[in-house]
Design an enzyme around this catalytic site. Structure first.
Site, PDB file in Angstrom:
ATOM      1  N   CYS A  38       0.832  -1.210   0.000  1.00  0.00           N
ATOM      2  CA  CYS A  38       0.000   0.000   0.000  1.00  0.00           C
ATOM      3  C   CYS A  38       0.861   1.252   0.000  1.00  0.00           C
ATOM      4  O   CYS A  38       0.367   2.363  -0.102  1.00  0.00           O
ATOM      5  CB  CYS A  38      -0.986  -0.006   1.158  1.00  0.00           C
ATOM      6  SG  CYS A  38      -0.260   0.326   2.745  1.00  0.00           S
ATOM      7  N   ASP A  40       3.050   2.531   2.349  1.00  0.00           N
ATOM      8  CA  ASP A  40       3.384   3.281   3.555  1.00  0.00           C
ATOM      9  C   ASP A  40       4.100   2.415   4.592  1.00  0.00           C
ATOM     10  O   ASP A  40       3.655   1.322   4.897  1.00  0.00           O
ATOM     11  CB  ASP A  40       2.107   3.843   4.204  1.00  0.00           C
ATOM     12  CG  ASP A  40       1.309   4.709   3.245  1.00  0.00           C
ATOM     13  OD1 ASP A  40       1.908   5.609   2.643  1.00  0.00           O
ATOM     14  OD2 ASP A  40       0.095   4.474   3.098  1.00  0.00           O
ATOM     15  N   CYS A  67       2.935   8.490   1.552  1.00  0.00           N
ATOM     16  CA  CYS A  67       2.337   9.636   0.885  1.00  0.00           C
ATOM     17  C   CYS A  67       2.146  10.792   1.863  1.00  0.00           C
ATOM     18  O   CYS A  67       2.391  10.652   3.061  1.00  0.00           O
ATOM     19  CB  CYS A  67       1.006   9.232   0.258  1.00  0.00           C
ATOM     20  SG  CYS A  67      -0.213   8.689   1.456  1.00  0.00           S
ATOM     21  N   CYS A 111      -4.676   5.721   6.142  1.00  0.00           N
ATOM     22  CA  CYS A 111      -3.464   6.280   6.750  1.00  0.00           C
ATOM     23  C   CYS A 111      -3.721   6.664   8.210  1.00  0.00           C
ATOM     24  O   CYS A 111      -2.816   6.597   9.048  1.00  0.00           O
ATOM     25  CB  CYS A 111      -2.983   7.508   5.978  1.00  0.00           C
ATOM     26  SG  CYS A 111      -2.415   7.122   4.318  1.00  0.00           S
TER      27      CYS A 111
END
Lengths: 134, 391
Positions: A38, A40, A67, A111
């Site tokens: 993903c 992260d 991100c 996130c």
């Protein structure tokens, strides 16, 4: 004409100028979460002190590959957890992080979840280390 | 900060002023429906006819072989879905297609409407023509291979595949193989003459060539058995019903004509020079960076880079804060969180795929814009590496 930004001003602000960036070298607990699928990878470092028999997060810092949303949620969870007892800190939900940061595209909400999980992992790491010391 | 520096020509291009002035009359006084038999209608009809001739001239085909659609995605769908009518059809495509073809093939495969072979690519993102030859089966009825990729700009051996198909079709076969290519990104820079490429179907988009959005086209070679996806008034030779987007089609025609302008060739050389300067400058100023895709078999306007320890979306957001519009190579910033299927097909790791940045140039790109990116990108990457702790 109203322009709805992709990220809120707060997300951008935290992404551009994070306040809690860094590594705590002698951290009492480290939470490492996320995966590269993903995109992260988040690391949270906590320093713990005892206050009136309760464990309190004295300091917390992060290091994140990800991100803009992942960087801003990392920074925000540090703000939300600092100075809190474990019990209080674990009550911080992903929605609290999202609310603090303002609007975020729906696909980025994960996130916030990641940041919440990172904190939990750091506390668990601390508990584990404590047990092994005994 | 408003966008001052644009490096996202692959996403879309600004309208050429010449295109806009060609369109304007059809948005004002010449508003007729091209199907109306009165004079106002016939003015619109003439505008569409002219655009069709311009497109036919560009592709080296007959005007009747041009079908205007509402987008290139629609044209891709018309080419593939329009032809898939046989029982147990087999399609050959590549693993680096645009979503318009990729997603459609995924769905056709999942629903059991077609058997799909996704040809692998090498590390540069190029399909091997001999792999293609081996993939042909008795039930193969269609091949759809992108001419030049939208993420990494890699150019596929369309001509070579075209002749393989021609040879296969000349032998005894129950099913003829039809050949489609999505030439959306290629149109500005590569030869799109359908005869030379050996294609039966070819897709173009208006807004990638300095035309308006909302128009695409499909070249359908005479005799290719394509059925419509949309039924109605029978416009576009019955293949695409619906009142024509006259101004859009006229603009598309003007944009295609402009590619044919000899000055475009000169501009394209300049674009390549600026692109090479930017790549060179990035490599000089930033360590641990990789150019994704092919060095030589690449569109002259495409740059796709991966930076170790810095995520692509974060770089794009940081650039945006400085007034520079760019794009990630991955689809992460759009709807999906999965890294791009194109970059993964190159054998890149998830991390590398997420770290990619696409900078695409166009005919209005200036040297100052290149210098601006070279000035700000190093500090952005450095800062993100500090945040990630990876360098």
């Amino acid at each position: 004409m109203v322009q709805r930004p992709y990220y809120s001003k707060k997300v951008i602000e935290r992404f551009m100028h994070p306040r809690n960036l860094g590594v705590i070298k002698d951290a009492d607990g480290v939470g490492k979460v996320g995966n590269m699928k993903c995109g992260d990878l988040m690391e949270l470092f906590i320093k713990v002190e005892k206050k009136k028999n309760k464990e309190v997060i004295k300091d917390i810092k992060f290091r994140t590959l990800g991100c803009a949303a992942a960087i801003s949620t990392s920074d925000m969870i540090c703000d939300l957890a600092k100075g809190k007892t474990f019990k209080e800190a674990l009550k911080v939900g992903f929605q609290d992080i999202a609310d603090k940061l303002g609007n975020m595209p729906p696909q980025k909400i994960h996130c916030c979840v990641l940041a919440q999980q990172g904190l939990k992992a750091a506390i668990e790491d601390y508990e584990k280390k404590k047990k092994s010391k005994k | 900060m408003p966008i001052k520096v644009y490096f996202d020509y692959t996403a879309t291009t600004p309208i050429d002023p010449k295109v806009l002035s060609a369109m304007l009359p059809y948005l004002r006084k010449d508003f007729g429906n091209a199907s109306s038999i009165h004079q106002l209608g016939q003015i619109s009809r003439a505008g569409i006819d002219r655009a069709r001739e311009e497109a036919a001239d560009f592709l080296g085909c007959q005007p009747q072989e041009i079908i205007f659609t509402g987008s290139a995605t629609e044209a891709d769908n018309l080419a593939i879905q329009g032809i898939i009518k046989k029982e147990n059809p087999h399609i050959i495509t590549s693993s680096v297609e645009h979503h318009a073809v990729w997603e459609l093939c995924q769905v056709l495969g999942k629903k059991g409407l077609a058997e799909v072979t996704y040809l692998p690519v090498d590390r540069e993102g190029i399909v091997n023509a001999s792999d293609f030859k081996k993939a042909i089966k008795p039930n193969t009825i269609l091949a759809s291979i992108i001419y030049a990729n939208n993420e990494i700009g890699t150019i596929q051996p369309i001509k070579e595949i075209g002749s393989i198909i021609k040879k296969a079709n000349s032998q005894e076969r129950k099913n003829k193989i039809y050949f489609h290519t999505d030439a959306v990104q290629a149109a500005n820079y590569l030869d799109c003459k359908v005869e030379k490429l050996g294609v039966d179907l070819l897709t173009l988009s208006s807004h990638k060539i300095y035309g308006p959005k909302g128009v695409g086209l499909l070249y359908v070679k005479r005799g290719t058995p394509v059925k419509p996806l949309i039924y109605g008034g029978g416009q576009e030779g019955g293949l695409r019903s619906g009142t024509e987007n006259v101004a859009g089609i006229v603009g598309f025609g003007a944009a295609v004509a402009e590619i044919q302008n000899p000055r475009t060739k000169i501009k394209n050389i300049k674009i390549r020079q600026l692109r090479d300067k930017l790549i060179k400058g990035v490599f000089k100023r930033i360590s641990d960076v990789k150019l994704n895709g092919s060095k030589d078999l690449r569109l002259p306007n495409n740059i796709n880079l991966s930076f170790r320890g810095a995520e692509g979306e974060a770089i794009v957001i940081a650039l945006d804060q400085k007034g520079v519009a760019a794009s990630t190579g991955s689809a992460c910033s759009a709807k999906s969180l999965e890294p791009s299927h194109v970059l993964l097909a190159l054998g890149m790791s998830d991390e590398e795929a997420h770290g990619s940045l696409r900078l695409s140039l166009g005919k209005y790109t200036t040297e100052e814009e290149i210098n601006k990116v070279l000035k700000i990108l190093p500090s952005i990457v450095e800062r993100l590496r500090k945040i990630s702790g990876i360098r």
